[in-house]
Design an enzyme around this catalytic site. Structure first.
Site, PDB file in Angstrom:
ATOM      1  N   GLU A 120      48.542  46.132   1.929  1.00 58.01           N
ATOM      2  CA  GLU A 120      49.603  46.214   1.029  1.00 58.01           C
ATOM      3  C   GLU A 120      48.797  45.917  -0.532  1.00 58.01           C
ATOM      4  OE1 GLU A 120      52.590  43.293   1.601  1.00 58.01           O
ATOM      5  OE2 GLU A 120      53.886  43.759  -0.502  1.00 58.01           O
TER       6      GLU A 120
ATOM      7  N   HIS B   3      54.267  35.027   0.615  1.00 60.03           N
ATOM      8  CA  HIS B   3      54.440  36.321   0.834  1.00 60.03           C
ATOM      9  C   HIS B   3      53.909  36.409   2.394  1.00 60.03           C
ATOM     10  CE1 HIS B   3      52.848  40.253   1.044  1.00 60.03           C
ATOM     11  NE2 HIS B   3      54.160  40.694   0.570  1.00 60.03           N
TER      12      HIS B   3
ATOM     13  N   GLU C 101      56.738  35.391   4.715  1.00 63.30           N
ATOM     14  CA  GLU C 101      57.896  36.373   4.724  1.00 63.30           C
ATOM     15  C   GLU C 101      57.589  37.530   5.747  1.00 63.30           C
ATOM     16  OE1 GLU C 101      58.656  40.258   2.694  1.00 63.30           O
ATOM     17  OE2 GLU C 101      58.375  38.914   1.117  1.00 63.30           O
ATOM     18  N   HIS C 102      56.420  37.783   5.656  1.00 62.48           N
ATOM     19  CA  HIS C 102      56.277  39.019   6.451  1.00 62.48           C
ATOM     20  C   HIS C 102      56.475  38.600   7.960  1.00 62.48           C
ATOM     21  CE1 HIS C 102      53.962  42.495   4.561  1.00 62.48           C
ATOM     22  NE2 HIS C 102      54.466  41.916   3.661  1.00 62.48           N
TER      23      HIS C 102
END
Lengths: 451, 442
Positions: A158, A78, A81-82
């Protein structure tokens, strides 16, 4: 499966879970009539021609997700991905999204256990722009601490928004940990806080180099485009990226489960308790996939809406629950999950509801489901295939999921037929086979002192 | 982004209207023999019909004093039995034809939405007609839905974003109907009777405030008949509700609601600009530059990209029928909440004092014009647009005209409007969490 997105996401908790499970699975049934081809470097390309509006959607799905991380590096898929928005040899940090915005586009990305996906939606005459930009970051990513470290803080924020601020989300995280004794589906996609804090630029680049290859991806273009045009652009921008060997996805398997597990979370902020049980189950790709279609139908008759068994018995007739239902998550490459849940009406004791939930669940399975209810559920699921064709997202989503989760294009296209062929006997048999208590986790959310 | 709209709905309970411009969809006005008008886009690419409709001005804002939650409770009950069909039968019928029917009460407006397969339209329109004209409000479903409202009231107390939205509305709209809880209170939900529900429907579901948008595979002639079938039996004229205009209050106030969570959720804002204001388009572009539009804006850049202070940070214009707001939102860990807030306020101040650059304005224009066609990808999206255009009193040529309205905004306009709208000294700030560096004003 939990997805996490790069941008603002307020959709959390059960709503989010349901969105994924119901929306995603049910839309797979559409007949999208795709065209597909493969580049020499191994990149699979799928084109869904749809000239209804002058717009186009590009999605790029990689066969890598949180379940492909090494132990101790949870959250890395993840995080990468950022970081794919942080620039390449020729694009400055943040420029990717600024360029998309300048042409009026939407872009984002999401990560789950089995996949990482990127998408942009723009006016169709801008297709070349987004294909060039997306292809560029498949091989030319540039990272340095000055952009990576602030982004790590973003991911920690997040995590706070999604999980740490919410007792219900904390409990779901603990349930996964208990449900999987050995498989990485037990880790949170976003990662454990202490492990996110230790992710580095080097780890991110190593992960990127290992998994981001054309032969490990599927490119899907949907909208007002033609196959030949997409083929030419794909060759031009993606075709030059070299094939690189990618290791097969070998993940630790679950050992036999001998003990039913129970997880309770008490928190002073909880005012309305909740009870649920999640069973490890077959998925469309693994663990007895002949059951998957039947489980899809079962989840609806058992707990898919206001006419379902659980809702009818617990909410309508006995009047002790404010909500009750069931869900099936059959997407996983390695395992599926089937869950039932209920929340009490104000003033009803959670123990009483727990007893009633399992009583009604057990009775419904024992009784079996009526043909007419099963037929109604099937019609409802199959109709989703028509609704899914209204809009550009559902087709690319279905093919991307299939590609990364062990299914094929024809599985997607055949989905409505296979749902249609499910018989009441298959539904009842799946229920008898799958629901073994030793394969489950019961979870309870309670008010009180969490210490 | 879509998801951002969900967040706003959750926080404020206010429906955002649709403002962007586009490539032309061929909009026709269909008027039935009973005089019911719908905006219509014929489309046979998918065998579906999507119908969106709104009763303007009769959302939660018209809940009677002491009956807060009535609009929302009625919306939850319209598909729980109608005509001769009791709740379970009604829902089974809907499932059998796989029709999707839903109702929702926003702050200002009451809306509904039907999607059906073309092949099942006869039954689908009939069920919609029944739900609007002859809802049953039987005791058992009413009690069940009442229990669900109690349960969500209890649950909302623990959800930071809900607590934040509630406190925000109470503060900026103190004394006005907008400040009242649209989800109701325990006492107001308890007091709602079948008679209240019937009165609500009969006085608010009326043809004088009806707006309809339809997209799909149906002829104009048949649509006319369907409009009469569904809406023709409703009263022509409804009760009038005198909701006064309201100027937001609480300028300069900061309120901290203590909650023991690791991340503070913050809303800040002040009076905004109404949709019909001549400066609307300039304000829209300035707002986009400041805090709108997905993965790029000043706030996104300063708070998230440069400093990693938040995952979620944005601002938006919120025009309502009786007021208008401009609002910013951020969620940051407690230890850095004060820092985040100061940075946003500094940006707010800078925007009003120094305005935007020519390059920023140009990019905002190409974004705003270019993103419009993305709305036209689905029947549902187009139907929503058709209703949104009517709600904002725009003509059916709006889609064609909008790019020139956007392009006509000059840098002087944008900067004049930035000065006019944004004023750091007028901000009301509400924080939920355990923030460091933020204290309530006395």
């Amino acid at each position: 499966m939990v997805l996490t997105l790069r941008s603002i996401r307020a959709v959390m908790g059960t709503f989010f879970l349901f969105f994924i499970i119901f929306f995603a699975n049910n839309t797979i049934g559409a007949v999208f009539s795709p065209k597909s081809f493969k580049l020499d470097n191994g990149l699979q390309v799928v084109v869904i021609e749809n000239d209804r509006a002058p717009i186009v959607l590009q999605m790029l799905w990689y066969r890598v997700g949180a379940a492909d991380e090494k132990p101790g590096e949870s959250g890395l898929a993840h995080f990468v991905e950022h970081l794919l928005f942080k620039g390449t040899k020729t694009t400055k940090p943040g420029e990717f999204s600024r360029r998309i915005a300048r042409i009026g586009g939407r872009d984002n990305a999401f990560t789950s256990y089995d996949f990482t996906a990127y998408f942009q939606q723009v006016a169709s005459h801008e297709l070349e722009t987004i294909m060039r930009l997306e292809a560029d970051r498949m091989q030319n990513l540039v990272l340095s601490d000055d952009v990576v470290l602030p982004e790590r803080d973003v991911v920690l924020e997040e995590r706070r928004s999604r999980t740490d601020n919410s007792p219900a989300a904390q409990l779901r995280e603990q349930v996964r940990r208990a449900l999987y004794l050995n498989h990485p589906y037990g880790r949170p996609v976003i990662g454990w806080k202490s492990e996110i804090e230790n992710l580095t630029t080097e780890k991110a680049l190593a992960f990127y180099r290992k998994h981001y290859a054309p032969n490990n991806a599927m490119l899907i273009i949907a909208g007002a485009v033609k196959l030949d045009q997409v083929r030419a652009l794909a060759e031009k921008y993606y075709g030059s990226i070299p094939y690189r060997p990618v290791s097969p996805r070998v993940r630790p398997k679950e050992p036999p489960h001998y003990a039913h597990r129970r997880v309770e979370l008490r928190n002073a902020r909880v005012n309305l308790p909740a009870i649920s049980r999640t069973y490890l189950s077959p998925s469309y790709s693994a663990g007895g996939k002949q059951y998957a279609y039947a489980l899809e139908v079962l989840s609806l008759v058992l707990g898919g809406g206001n006419t379902s068994e659980l809702y009818r018995r617990l909410v309508v007739e006995r009047g002790i629950a404010s909500t009750a239902g069931a869900w099936y998550g059959g997407d996983g490459l390695d395992y599926g999950e089937f869950g039932i849940y209920a929340s009490p009406k104000a003033g009803i004791d959670i123990d009483q509801l727990e007893q009633a939930l399992f009583e009604e669940f057990g009775a419904a399975i024992k009784r079996g489901f009526k043909k007419e209810d099963i037929e109604r559920a099937k019609r409802l699921i199959i109709a989703q295939a028509v609704y899914a064709r209204d809009g550009l997202r559902a087709g690319p989503n279905a093919f991307g999921r299939a590609f990364t989760q062990g299914q094929t294009i024809s599985d997607v296209e055949a989905w409505p037929e296979r749902i249609a062929s499910v018989t009441p006997e298959q539904v009842n048999q799946a229920a008898h086979t799958v629901f073994e208590i030793k394969n489950s986790v019961t979870s309870v959310l309670l008010p009180g002192d969490g210490k | 982004m879509i998801v951002r709209v969900c967040l706003l709905l959750a926080v404020l309970g206010i429906k955002l209207s649709v403002f962007t411009a586009a490539q032309a969809a061929d909009i026709k006005k269909v008027i039935s023999s009973k005089g019911i008008e719908a905006w219509f886009v014929q489309d046979s690419s998918v065998p579906l019909i999507a119908m969106n409709f709104v009763f303007r001005g009769v959302g939660s804002v018209t809940d009677p004093e002491g009956r807060e939650g009535l609009a929302k409770m009625s919306a939850a009950l319209l598909d729980e039995g109608a005509g001769e069909l009791q709740a379970a039968e009604f829902q089974k019928k809907l499932e059998e034809i796989a029709a999707r029917l839903s109702f929702s009460a926003g702050r200002d407006n009451y809306s509904g939405r039907l999607s059906t397969l073309v092949s099942e339209r006869d039954q689908a329109f009939n069920l919609l007609k029944l739900s609007l004209n002859r809802p049953r409000f039987d005791e058992r479903p009413v009690e069940r839905i009442r229990d669900q409202f109690y349960a969500s009231l209890i649950r909302n107390v623990e959800v930071p974003q809900r607590v934040l939205g509630r406190k925000w509305s109470e503060t900026v709209f103190a004394g006005h109907a907008y400040s009242r809880p649209s989800d109701g209170t325990k006492a107001s939900i308890a007091s709602i009777t079948k008679a209240d529900l019937n009165t609500f429907v009969s006085t608010r579901f009326t043809r004088d405030r009806l707006i309809v948008g339809v997209v799909g595979d149906i002829s104009e002639a048949e649509l006319g008949r369907r409009l009469d079938q569904v809406f023709g039996g409703l009263p022509k004229i409804g009760r009038t509700f005198n909701v006064p205009d309201v100027v937001p209050t609480g300028a300069g106030k900061t309120i901290v609601v203590k909650m023991s969570i690791p991340q503070s959720a913050i809303l800040l804002g002040h009076a905004g600009i109404k949709r019909e204001d001549p400066d609307w388009y300039a304000a829209l572009l300035v707002s986009r530059i400041f805090g709108g539009g997905g993965l790029s804006s000043r706030l996104y850049e300063e708070i998230r990209e440069k400093r990693g202070l938040a995952y979620s940070v944005y601002s938006y214009l919120n025009p309502m029928q009786k007021s208008a707001l401009v609002v910013g939102s951020v969620a940051t860990k407690n230890a850095r909440a004060g820092e985040s807030l100061s940075l946003i306020k500094a940006e707010w101040d800078q925007l009003s004092k120094k305005g935007v650059s020519a390059e920023e304005l140009r990019d905002a224009k190409t974004y705003t014009n270019g993103s419009f066609p993305l709305r036209l990808g689905s029947s549902r999206g187009i139907a929503e647009l058709l209703v949104g255009m009517q709600l904002s009193n725009l003509g059916e040529n709006y889609i064609k005209e909008r790019p020139s309205l956007i392009n006509a905004v000059t840098l002087d306009d944008a900067n004049r409007v930035a000065r006019r709208v944004y004023d750091v000294n007028k901000l009301t700030t509400v924080v939920v969490g355990d923030p460091e560096g933020v204290v309530s004003t006395p």
